[in-house]
Design a protein around this motif. Structure first.
Motif, PDB file in Angstrom:
ATOM      1  N   ASN A   1       7.335  -5.164   5.656  1.00  0.00           N
ATOM      2  CA  ASN A   1       6.442  -6.475   5.084  1.00  0.00           C
ATOM      3  C   ASN A   1       4.893  -6.192   5.191  1.00  0.00           C
ATOM      4  O   ASN A   1       4.801  -5.090   6.509  1.00  0.00           O
ATOM      5  N   PRO A   2       4.480  -6.857   5.074  1.00  0.00           N
ATOM      6  CA  PRO A   2       2.336  -6.303   5.128  1.00  0.00           C
ATOM      7  C   PRO A   2       1.743  -6.907   6.365  1.00  0.00           C
ATOM      8  O   PRO A   2       0.896  -6.243   7.190  1.00  0.00           O
ATOM      9  N   ARG A   3       2.758  -7.554   7.694  1.00  0.00           N
ATOM     10  CA  ARG A   3       2.795  -7.893   8.569  1.00  0.00           C
ATOM     11  C   ARG A   3       2.619  -7.076   9.858  1.00  0.00           C
ATOM     12  O   ARG A   3       2.530  -6.654  10.401  1.00  0.00           O
TER      13      ARG A   3
ATOM     14  N   THR B   1       4.373   0.642   6.522  1.00  0.00           N
ATOM     15  CA  THR B   1       2.942  -0.056   6.307  1.00  0.00           C
ATOM     16  C   THR B   1       2.240   0.550   7.622  1.00  0.00           C
ATOM     17  O   THR B   1       0.475   1.005   7.112  1.00  0.00           O
TER      18      THR B   1
ATOM     19  N   HIS C   1      -4.309  -3.805  -2.748  1.00  0.00           N
ATOM     20  CA  HIS C   1      -2.501  -4.107  -2.039  1.00  0.00           C
ATOM     21  C   HIS C   1      -2.523  -2.499  -1.126  1.00  0.00           C
ATOM     22  O   HIS C   1      -2.431  -1.612  -1.228  1.00  0.00           O
ATOM     23  N   LEU C   2      -0.888  -2.304  -0.348  1.00  0.00           N
ATOM     24  CA  LEU C   2      -0.975  -1.592   0.294  1.00  0.00           C
ATOM     25  C   LEU C   2      -0.459  -0.195  -0.420  1.00  0.00           C
ATOM     26  O   LEU C   2       0.691  -0.733  -1.702  1.00  0.00           O
TER      27      LEU C   2
ATOM     28  N   SER D   1       3.738  -3.577  -0.464  1.00  0.00           N
ATOM     29  CA  SER D   1       3.410  -4.739  -0.321  1.00  0.00           C
ATOM     30  C   SER D   1       1.809  -4.858  -0.814  1.00  0.00           C
ATOM     31  O   SER D   1       1.094  -4.204  -0.585  1.00  0.00           O
ATOM     32  N   SER D   2       1.723  -5.716  -1.219  1.00  0.00           N
ATOM     33  CA  SER D   2       0.316  -7.002  -0.372  1.00  0.00           C
ATOM     34  C   SER D   2      -0.205  -7.821   0.583  1.00  0.00           C
ATOM     35  O   SER D   2       0.819  -8.877   0.394  1.00  0.00           O
ATOM     36  N   PRO D   3      -0.913  -7.937   1.493  1.00  0.00           N
ATOM     37  CA  PRO D   3      -1.542  -8.257   2.831  1.00  0.00           C
ATOM     38  C   PRO D   3      -2.764  -9.658   1.439  1.00  0.00           C
ATOM     39  O   PRO D   3      -3.089 -10.246   2.418  1.00  0.00           O
TER      40      PRO D   3
ATOM     41  N   MET E   1      -3.173   2.312   7.569  1.00  0.00           N
ATOM     42  CA  MET E   1      -2.414   1.386   6.148  1.00  0.00           C
ATOM     43  C   MET E   1      -3.310   2.529   5.495  1.00  0.00           C
ATOM     44  O   MET E   1      -4.606   2.690   5.435  1.00  0.00           O
TER      45      MET E   1
ATOM     46  N   VAL F   1      -4.805   1.250   1.644  1.00  0.00           N
ATOM     47  CA  VAL F   1      -4.755   0.613   0.442  1.00  0.00           C
ATOM     48  C   VAL F   1      -5.312   0.670  -0.564  1.00  0.00           C
ATOM     49  O   VAL F   1      -5.795   1.523  -0.906  1.00  0.00           O
TER      50      VAL F   1
END
Length: 428
Positions: free
Chosen positions: A152-154, A159, A317-318, A326-328, A341, A343
């Motif tokens: 999960n990007p959060r 991550t 994205h990550l 995943s992407s935030p 991170m 990116v």
């Protein structure tokens, strides 16, 4: 493992079952330090500290590579079709041998995040025979999707990368960019896609995605494999290569300048290439700790609106051992970028009749503590990152934030006319 235990406590999980196959192995390897090849594998982690690894015929011996104590179990169901089943045990019985029992709440970790208006807790991306066996043991309600714990990007535990992981992943990113650079140096009309594709040789290293090279009309066919097509002056071309740690992609034209392009494309520089580079340079200068995903999205949308420039994926994205973790970066995202991170600058425009430009590479976000760790533990990695950052500022005019460091030797470098090797866009 400590990070995982903390999340298991938070989500009231007694055990986690991590799935892996030839392509979707990163969550498994994050814990086990190896991944199954050819076949499938399962890693069962109990909150009480017990670990079991379930492997098929060909990968069973890999359990010796595990960096945490595990009990190995030969699970022939995970083997390839028609391989020997002389020591067959059902999937349900295998899980019971791995300590799973009725009354437990079990998290299943695949590789995909399910978002949107759906029951994400009870939707799974692992084979049905595995889910069926788990629900036979403990019931459907107590088998839940736990992939978000990892990606999960959060708040996914994968991550954020520690110094040792960053050093390993920088190596892959640097190697991938070097292969693309070699191909660009060797590019000339008359060579076939196969000949140019030979530059994208992984040299036995693990690829994070399929290498890609296409030219001419093949450029518009999608993600196909190389052919014996001979590249001609004026052709569109795109090439990308991803090793664990990063992907480098370059797309432009096999040309010296606009005069080499077909009729109707002479405005490519003004209409598409310049706005694209402005967006890419803005992305690089904006990214950093504390920046929200929606800030990046809105900035790119302002410079090259997707309604006009035709991009559809997340502009960033990550990355990790896989090409897309995943992407935030999405509308109204309040997810902040953090130290540790990795990116990817990933903006892919597409306008009818034109070949979309691309200069995709990755960066590392590192606060002062992480920077000191890299400098102390991996001075060569730190030197390369510093040199790339200096090049982007002093030559390309792209000013990265103090916490941002390029993973690729080509980061920020974009030339839409690939036969004119002395030219590239700069920020003035």
């Amino acid at each position: 493992m400590k990070k995982l235990y903390s999340r298991m406590d938070k989500e009231n999980l007694d055990a986690v079952v991590v799935y892996a196959d030839r392509e979707h192995y990163s969550n498994f390897r994050y814990l086990a330090a190896f991944e199954p090849r050819f076949e499938e594998g399962l890693f069962v982690i109990h909150r009480n500290g017990a670990n079991f690894v379930l492997l098929g015929n060909e990968c069973y011996g890999l359990f010796h590579e595990c960096k945490v104590p595990v009990s190995p179990l030969l699970c022939q169901i995970l083997s390839l079709p028609n391989q020997p089943m002389d020591r067959f045990t059902s999937m349900k019985e295998m899980f019971e041998k791995a300590g799973l029992e009725n009354g437990m709440r079990i998290g299943v970790v695949g590789w995909k995040l399910f978002t949107g208006n759906m029951d994400t807790e009870h939707m799974f991306d692992v084979p049905a025979y595995i889910i069926k066996a788990l629900t036979e043991i403990t019931g459907e309600i107590d088998v839940v999707n736990a992939t978000g714990i990892f990606i999960n990007p959060r708040d996914g535990i994968r991550t954020i990368n520690e110094v040792h992981a960053i050093a390993q992943l920088e190596y892959g990113a640097a190697q991938a960019s070097g292969r693309i650079a070699d191909m660009l140096e060797g590019l000339e009309p008359g060579k076939t896609e196969i000949e140019l594709g030979a530059y994208l040789n992984p040299m036995g290293k693990v690829m994070s995605c399929h290498p890609y090279l296409s030219a001419g009309q093949n450029r518009f066919r999608g993600l196909i494999s190389v052919t014996d097509y001979q590249v001609r002056k004026g052709d569109a071309i795109c090439a990308s290569m991803g090793l664990e740690g990063g992907l480098t992609c370059r797309a432009g034209y096999v040309a010296e300048d606009e005069k080499d392009l077909d009729d109707g494309l002479q405005d490519y520089m003004e209409k598409l290439a310049k706005p694209y580079f402005a967006a890419a340079a803005t992305w690089y200068e904006m990214i950093g700790p504390g920046v929200r995903g929606d800030e990046i999205f809105d900035a790119i949308q302002h410079i090259i609106p997707k309604e006009t420039y035709g991009w559809v994926l997340n502009p960033g994205h990550l990355i990790g051992t896989e090409e897309w973790l995943s992407s935030p970066v999405y509308p109204e995202s309040d997810v902040e970028f953090k130290s540790g991170m990795l990116v990817q600058m990933d903006i892919i425009p597409g306008m009818d009749g034109y070949s979309g430009p691309n200069c995709e590479d990755g960066i590392c976000i590192a606060d002062e503590e992480l920077q000191r760790g890299l400098e102390s533990e991996y001075p060569d990695v730190w030197r390369r990152m510093q040199e790339r950052k200096a090049y982007m500022k002093e030559v390309l005019g792209i000013n990265l934030k103090p916490e941002v460091f390029p993973m690729s030797d080509l980061a920020g470098w974009f030339n839409p006319f690939l036969l004119n090797r002395k030219n590239a866009f700069v920020v003035c």
